[in-house]
Design a protein around this motif. Structure first.
Motif, PDB file in Angstrom:
ATOM      1  N   LEU A  66       7.805  -2.753  15.606  1.00  0.00           N
ATOM      2  CA  LEU A  66       6.867  -3.642  16.306  1.00  0.00           C
ATOM      3  C   LEU A  66       7.048  -3.545  17.817  1.00  0.00           C
ATOM      4  CD1 LEU A  66       6.930  -6.854  14.068  1.00  0.00           C
ATOM      5  CD2 LEU A  66       5.019  -5.284  14.425  1.00  0.00           C
ATOM      6  N   SER A  67       8.295  -3.453  18.260  1.00  0.00           N
ATOM      7  CA  SER A  67       8.547  -3.344  19.705  1.00  0.00           C
ATOM      8  C   SER A  67       7.950  -2.065  20.266  1.00  0.00           C
ATOM      9  CB  SER A  67      10.053  -3.369  19.979  1.00  0.00           C
ATOM     10  OG  SER A  67      10.621  -4.598  19.574  1.00  0.00           O
ATOM     11  N   SER A  68       8.045  -0.964  19.506  1.00  0.00           N
ATOM     12  CA  SER A  68       7.487   0.301  19.985  1.00  0.00           C
ATOM     13  C   SER A  68       5.973   0.227  20.097  1.00  0.00           C
ATOM     14  CB  SER A  68       7.894   1.447  19.052  1.00  0.00           C
ATOM     15  OG  SER A  68       7.230   1.358  17.804  1.00  0.00           O
TER      16      SER A  68
ATOM     17  N   ASP B  64       2.658  -2.874   8.439  1.00  0.00           N
ATOM     18  CA  ASP B  64       3.169  -1.509   8.548  1.00  0.00           C
ATOM     19  C   ASP B  64       4.653  -1.511   8.878  1.00  0.00           C
ATOM     20  OD1 ASP B  64       3.204   1.231   8.609  1.00  0.00           O
ATOM     21  OD2 ASP B  64       2.329   1.401  10.600  1.00  0.00           O
ATOM     22  N   ALA B  65       5.060  -2.368   9.818  1.00  0.00           N
ATOM     23  CA  ALA B  65       6.469  -2.441  10.219  1.00  0.00           C
ATOM     24  C   ALA B  65       7.342  -2.933   9.075  1.00  0.00           C
ATOM     25  CB  ALA B  65       6.615  -3.355  11.433  1.00  0.00           C
ATOM     26  N   LEU B  66       6.861  -3.939   8.342  1.00  0.00           N
ATOM     27  CA  LEU B  66       7.629  -4.456   7.207  1.00  0.00           C
ATOM     28  C   LEU B  66       7.770  -3.407   6.107  1.00  0.00           C
ATOM     29  CD1 LEU B  66       6.243  -8.099   6.900  1.00  0.00           C
ATOM     30  CD2 LEU B  66       8.552  -7.407   7.570  1.00  0.00           C
ATOM     31  N   ALA B  67       6.688  -2.675   5.848  1.00  0.00           N
ATOM     32  CA  ALA B  67       6.754  -1.622   4.831  1.00  0.00           C
ATOM     33  C   ALA B  67       7.772  -0.564   5.221  1.00  0.00           C
ATOM     34  CB  ALA B  67       5.370  -0.988   4.657  1.00  0.00           C
ATOM     35  N   LEU B  68       7.765  -0.175   6.493  1.00  0.00           N
ATOM     36  CA  LEU B  68       8.716   0.836   6.966  1.00  0.00           C
ATOM     37  C   LEU B  68      10.153   0.341   6.811  1.00  0.00           C
ATOM     38  CD1 LEU B  68       8.378   3.114  10.011  1.00  0.00           C
ATOM     39  CD2 LEU B  68      10.431   1.717   9.851  1.00  0.00           C
TER      40      LEU B  68
ATOM     41  N   ARG C 226       4.278  -2.609  20.617  1.00  0.00           N
ATOM     42  CA  ARG C 226       3.986  -3.565  21.681  1.00  0.00           C
ATOM     43  C   ARG C 226       4.200  -2.955  23.062  1.00  0.00           C
ATOM     44  NH1 ARG C 226       1.145  -8.039  23.136  1.00  0.00           N
ATOM     45  NH2 ARG C 226       2.240  -9.232  24.734  1.00  0.00           N
ATOM     46  N   LEU C 227       5.296  -2.214  23.221  1.00  0.00           N
ATOM     47  CA  LEU C 227       5.675  -1.691  24.529  1.00  0.00           C
ATOM     48  C   LEU C 227       5.292  -0.229  24.733  1.00  0.00           C
ATOM     49  CD1 LEU C 227       9.231  -3.322  24.661  1.00  0.00           C
ATOM     50  CD2 LEU C 227       7.110  -4.180  25.689  1.00  0.00           C
ATOM     51  N   GLY C 228       4.702   0.398  23.704  1.00  0.00           N
ATOM     52  CA  GLY C 228       4.262   1.776  23.848  1.00  0.00           C
ATOM     53  C   GLY C 228       5.398   2.789  23.868  1.00  0.00           C
ATOM     54  N   TRP C 229       6.514   2.480  23.199  1.00  0.00           N
ATOM     55  CA  TRP C 229       7.624   3.423  23.168  1.00  0.00           C
ATOM     56  C   TRP C 229       7.238   4.665  22.380  1.00  0.00           C
ATOM     57  CZ3 TRP C 229      11.839  -0.608  21.408  1.00  0.00           C
ATOM     58  CH2 TRP C 229      12.114  -1.465  22.483  1.00  0.00           C
ATOM     59  N   ALA C 230       7.668   5.799  22.856  1.00  0.00           N
ATOM     60  CA  ALA C 230       7.421   7.063  22.158  1.00  0.00           C
ATOM     61  C   ALA C 230       8.486   8.062  22.583  1.00  0.00           C
ATOM     62  CB  ALA C 230       6.025   7.608  22.472  1.00  0.00           C
ATOM     63  N   LEU C 231       8.770   8.999  21.713  1.00  0.00           N
ATOM     64  CA  LEU C 231       9.721  10.045  22.053  1.00  0.00           C
ATOM     65  C   LEU C 231       9.072  11.030  23.016  1.00  0.00           C
ATOM     66  CD1 LEU C 231      11.283  10.798  18.546  1.00  0.00           C
ATOM     67  CD2 LEU C 231      12.266   9.440  20.391  1.00  0.00           C
ATOM     68  N   PRO C 232       9.861  11.664  23.890  1.00  0.00           N
ATOM     69  CA  PRO C 232       9.287  12.653  24.811  1.00  0.00           C
ATOM     70  C   PRO C 232       8.695  13.831  24.050  1.00  0.00           C
ATOM     71  CG  PRO C 232      11.694  12.725  24.873  1.00  0.00           C
ATOM     72  CD  PRO C 232      11.325  11.512  24.071  1.00  0.00           C
TER      73      PRO C 232
ATOM     74  N   SER D 128       2.483   9.733  18.687  1.00  0.00           N
ATOM     75  CA  SER D 128       2.224   8.319  18.441  1.00  0.00           C
ATOM     76  C   SER D 128       3.485   7.534  18.751  1.00  0.00           C
ATOM     77  CB  SER D 128       1.806   8.101  16.981  1.00  0.00           C
ATOM     78  OG  SER D 128       2.876   8.430  16.112  1.00  0.00           O
ATOM     79  N   THR D 129       3.416   6.225  18.513  1.00  0.00           N
ATOM     80  CA  THR D 129       4.606   5.404  18.716  1.00  0.00           C
ATOM     81  C   THR D 129       5.657   5.737  17.659  1.00  0.00           C
ATOM     82  OG1 THR D 129       3.458   3.682  17.474  1.00  0.00           O
ATOM     83  CG2 THR D 129       3.448   3.504  19.867  1.00  0.00           C
ATOM     84  N   LEU D 130       6.819   5.147  17.803  1.00  0.00           N
ATOM     85  CA  LEU D 130       7.960   5.518  16.969  1.00  0.00           C
ATOM     86  C   LEU D 130       7.718   5.203  15.492  1.00  0.00           C
ATOM     87  CD1 LEU D 130      10.821   4.177  19.251  1.00  0.00           C
ATOM     88  CD2 LEU D 130       9.854   6.470  19.187  1.00  0.00           C
ATOM     89  N   LEU D 131       8.075   6.147  14.623  1.00  0.00           N
ATOM     90  CA  LEU D 131       7.993   5.957  13.174  1.00  0.00           C
ATOM     91  C   LEU D 131       9.325   6.310  12.516  1.00  0.00           C
ATOM     92  CD1 LEU D 131       4.435   7.360  12.359  1.00  0.00           C
ATOM     93  CD2 LEU D 131       5.172   4.991  12.263  1.00  0.00           C
ATOM     94  N   ALA D 132       9.738   7.560  12.673  1.00  0.00           N
ATOM     95  CA  ALA D 132      10.990   7.988  12.055  1.00  0.00           C
ATOM     96  C   ALA D 132      12.196   7.309  12.705  1.00  0.00           C
ATOM     97  CB  ALA D 132      11.131   9.509  12.147  1.00  0.00           C
ATOM     98  N   THR D 133      12.105   7.021  14.003  1.00  0.00           N
ATOM     99  CA  THR D 133      13.234   6.402  14.705  1.00  0.00           C
ATOM    100  C   THR D 133      13.550   5.003  14.181  1.00  0.00           C
ATOM    101  OG1 THR D 133      12.706   7.687  16.690  1.00  0.00           O
ATOM    102  CG2 THR D 133      14.154   5.787  16.964  1.00  0.00           C
TER     103      THR D 133
END
Length: 257
Positions: A202-204, A109-113, A206-212, A163-168
């Motif tokens: 991938l980092s988002s 998924d990360a590579l496709a993005l 793994r670490l659960g990053w998300a926008l507020p 969800s975790t970061l996608l557009a960012t």
């Protein structure tokens, strides 16, 4: 000497075009696998595999080409449809689900993005668009397939939040391409964009990053006692403006509240 330079230039252009095509098809394959793997999880039939695999694999590129007012390459180049179908076939044959496949799917998924954010940005640049428009098109290319896939499944697109970061990561990948010197964008810029977008994605995860997100319960909450006190104060303020005398016990209520 002029002929030598001409041949070298033509070969370089051919190499860049082929590299672009390979990266674009890699994004198609990855998203085709992702879409069809969801079809397997939902226990869809062969039609569901094909529809989700093709929609997920080709929708982002089709949106990109339509916005550029060109014939979608997914239609003009048979390799794109075959690649999307190949991704669906992989997910049909192999059970790509369960805990052991979680991280491989996230990597795909990360590579496709990253791939699609980079190719969308490059294609916008080749079409003569400005920096902001190129960044926007890179993001649309990267998240478009997932949006169409989610809509086919009858759910809110994940890119809209929750969800975790996608557009960012897609925007970061596109920005990395644009910050590369113009002559190197179709080569080094594309490679850097893929690494940046995939790494942040991938980092988002793994670490659960998300926008507020907006808190639906945010705001001022008053108890019944506080609300009654506020109403009494409002009534007394109106009485004072009218020249009436405010009773003593009402003034005492302010202290109690």
């Amino acid at each position: 000497m002029a002929d030598t330079f001409g041949v070298h230039s033509a070969l370089t252009e051919l190499d860049v075009t082929e590299a672009f095509r390979v990266v674009d098809l890699a994004g198609v394959l990855c998203n085709g696998i992702l879409g069809a793997s969801i079809a397997r999880q939902r226990r869809f039939d062969i039609v569901g595999f094909v529809v989700l695999g093709v929609a997920s694999g080709l929708a982002g590129g089709v949106l990109r080409d339509v916005m550029l007012n060109t014939r979608p390459v997914a239609i003009t180049d048979p390799a794109y449809l075959f690649t999307a179908l190949a991704g669906a076939l992989v997910a049909l044959i192999f059970a790509i689900d369960g805990r052991r496949w979680r991280w491989p799917l996230l990597v795909i998924d990360a590579l496709a993005l990253g791939c699609w954010a980079a190719t969308g940005t490059i294609k916008a640049q080749l079409a003569g668009l400005g920096l902001l428009s190129s960044l926007f098109l890179g993001v649309i290319t990267a998240v478009g397939g997932g949006m169409v896939r989610d809509l086919c499944l009858g759910q809110v697109p994940a890119v809209l939040g929750g969800s975790t970061l996608l557009a960012t990561p897609a925007a970061a990948a596109s920005l990395a391409v644009l910050l590369t010197p113009a002559p190197a964008r179709p080569t080094w810029g594309m490679a850097i964009g893929i690494v940046v977008g995939s790494g942040i994605s991938l980092s988002s995860r793994r670490l659960g990053w998300a926008l507020p997100t907006a808190d639906p319960d945010a705001g001022v909450h008053l108890s019944r006692q506080q609300l009654r006190a506020l109403m009494r104060r409002s009534e007394r303020a109106g009485a004072r403006r009218a020249g009436h005398v405010v009773p003593r016990h009402d003034r005492d209520d302010d202290v109690d509240s």
